[in-house]
Design an enzyme around this catalytic site. Structure first.
Site: not given
Length: 550
Positions: A208, A278
């Protein structure tokens, strides 16, 4: 029951793989509390395997106060009781592996929850053992924040703490303090949490906000953003002032490279594991992906927000892919049209509700034809549209903060629909945490299972088509000159050369093939029926052509 069939082999299984994202909170509830759980994931794994995907990506299930739906972690090495237990996770992973599915889990290490023991200790004084584990800074002489950095969730990226009489940094909610990656002990502690899950047998990690790990040591102000008309992605919706800054100093710092190399060394010791990062970095996203995936010693692959916006045009797709090919020369990309953070793509792309089913089929056919790995988001195999919610129904702090100009992410996070005629479409026997809308219920799995022409069966046929042609997994890709309304390219590997032509418009189109281009065989893509006559391809609205070139 169909078993999943891997695309890659050995340690490179991830290259060209199809990954199915599971948002556990909304997938399947087994205990009647209205919230999905790990036992529910296990129960529905046969459905995922039947699609023909290679891996699942589980959004966070760690212990958390759930202020940001699990992206505020208070214990990296335990399962939140809401989702079950470590034993439930182990059982889920064993069943996934039995079905031929790899398991990728979210790793949210740029920040923690403010209830994580590390932060509780850090904020207790300026002299404790973890005093510098988070990003603390003194105020300016007038008491204001140390600099102009902004939070993605609105307001300054700094929160005052009365005990330490300092500000701490948070890129997201005030309850999500940012870890100080400049501190060696922080890096070691986080690598230990990765090792914990590697030892349990997970196959990879979705990282993330991977470019948010480090911040500028000098806390320099970000300059205003000079708009780039050629940018293919942006950092935030237009209603959010976060997008008005050029984020030179609060993320994407050069020190991040060395940490990712340390992470890769750890994964390589286990063999056959992967990472997908990401990257949200505005106009610089592809350059960041290149830096993070080149050389074979950092991340295995990344995804950006380039295809997660509202535009589905030949010009946009070609520009995104060609930019990637030009900038990321030896790295790897993971393409996606939807995930848990953006409006579902059939609602973004379709101007009319009547076009949604056709566009759902077109989108997966296009995604499956691109060079790279691909990620699917739960429910897109049903053609689910975005759910319309009232303000009172919102749970997402992002949407609550920017309502009504921006409705947040709840509309793509509503429960998966399994049985059309069951309570809550088979998701839960209790009151669901987000509502099940009737237009989604009508698209339930059991309403499409085995139905010729359904979006679900189209997904299965398209992914089988992808597996049947090695050129689609990691073959070369080259675009052909056409008008701006039609996307045409070739994929080639081991002597097989495939031609794809996509009409991304709602009007018929005709493409004249070059004189030296010979279609030896038309390969019917599921649900599409273009015409080929006298070297001209005639495509209906939202139509696809595929042929093997001689």
């Amino acid at each position: 029951m169909r078993m999943a069939v891997g695309t890659g082999s050995g340690d490179d299984w991830w290259r060209g793989a199809v990954v199915y994202q599971v948002y556990p909170r909304s997938f399947q509830d087994t205990d009647g509390d209205g919230i999905g759980d790990l036992r529910g994931v296990t129960r529905r794994l046969p459905h995922i395997a039947s699609l023909g995907v290679d891996a699942i990506w589980l959004s966070p299930f760690f212990r958390s106060p759930q202020a940001d739906m699990g992206y505020d972690v208070s214990d990296y090495c335990d399962v939140d009781p809401m989702f079950g237990s470590l034993a439930d996770f182990d059982a889920m992973m064993a069943e996934a592996h039995r079905l031929g599915l790899k398991v990728i889990i979210d790793q949210v290490i740029s920040h923690t929850s403010d209830r994580h023991p590390w932060f509780v200790e850090s904020r207790s004084s300026r002299t404790n053992a973890k005093a510098d584990w988070f990003v603390w800074a003194d105020p300016k002489p007038d008491g204001t924040a140390p600099n102009n950095w902004l939070s993605i969730f609105g307001g300054p990226a700094w929160e005052w703490d009365g005990v330490r009489r300092q500000y701490y940094m948070h890129n997201f909610l005030t309850s999500q303090p940012d870890l100080n990656f400049h501190h060696p002990e922080v890096q070691e502690a986080l690598l230990d949490t990765v090792r914990f899950w590697l030892d349990r047998g997970v196959d990879g990690f979705r990282l993330d906000t991977v470019n948010f790990y480090f911040h500028d040591r000098h806390l320099r102000d970000n300059p205003p953003l000079v708009p780039d008309p050629d940018a293919t992605s942006q950092d935030a919706p237009e209603v959010n002032p976060y997008g008005m800054q050029d984020h030179l100093y609060d993320k994407t710092q050069p020190e991040n490279i060395a940490f990712m190399q340390r992470l890769r060394v750890l994964l390589d010791r286990y063999g056959g594991r992967t990472t997908v990062g990401e990257v949200g970095d505005g106009a610089r996203s592809l350059k960041t992906v290149a830096a993070y995936t080149s050389g074979g010693d950092k991340l295995h692959m990344c995804y950006t927000f380039d295809l997660l916006g509202p535009e589905l045009s030949a010009r946009h797709i070609r520009r995104c892919v060609e930019n990637f090919q030009a900038i990321v020369t030896d790295g790897w990309v993971c393409w996606a049209f939807s995930n848990h953070d953006v409006m579902r793509h059939v609602s973004r792309f379709a101007l009319r509700a009547a076009d949604r089913e056709r566009l759902a089929k077109l989108a997966i056919s296009l995604l499956a034809s691109l060079r790279g790995s691909i990620c699917l988001y739960q429910g897109e195999e049903l053609g689910l549209p975005e759910a319309e919610l009232t303000y009172e129904e919102l749970r997402d702090p992002y949407g609550i903060r920017f309502w009504p100009a921006f409705k947040g992410r709840d509309g793509c996070r509503t429960p998966m629909v399994w049985e059309r005629d069951e309570a809550n479409a088979g998701f839960s026997a209790g009151f669901p945490w987000l509502p099940v809308r009737e237009e989604q219920r009508a698209l339930a799995v059991d309403a499409q299972e085995g139905v010729a022409g359904s979006v679900l069966e189209h997904y299965r046929a398209t992914l089988a088509f992808r597996r049947a042609h090695a050129a689609l997994l990691d073959g070369d890709m080259a675009f052909l000159a056409t008008n701006q309304d039609v996307l045409a390219f070739t994929r080639e590997k081991n002597g097989e050369r495939l031609l794809f032509v996509f009409n991304l418009t709602g009007e018929p189109q005709t493409v004249q093939l070059a004189a030296d281009m010979d279609v030896a065989e038309v390969l019917p893509m599921p649900e599409f029926a273009p015409e080929l006559a006298d070297s001209a391809i005639k495509l209906a609205a939202f139509d696809v052509f595929c042929g093997r070139l001689g």
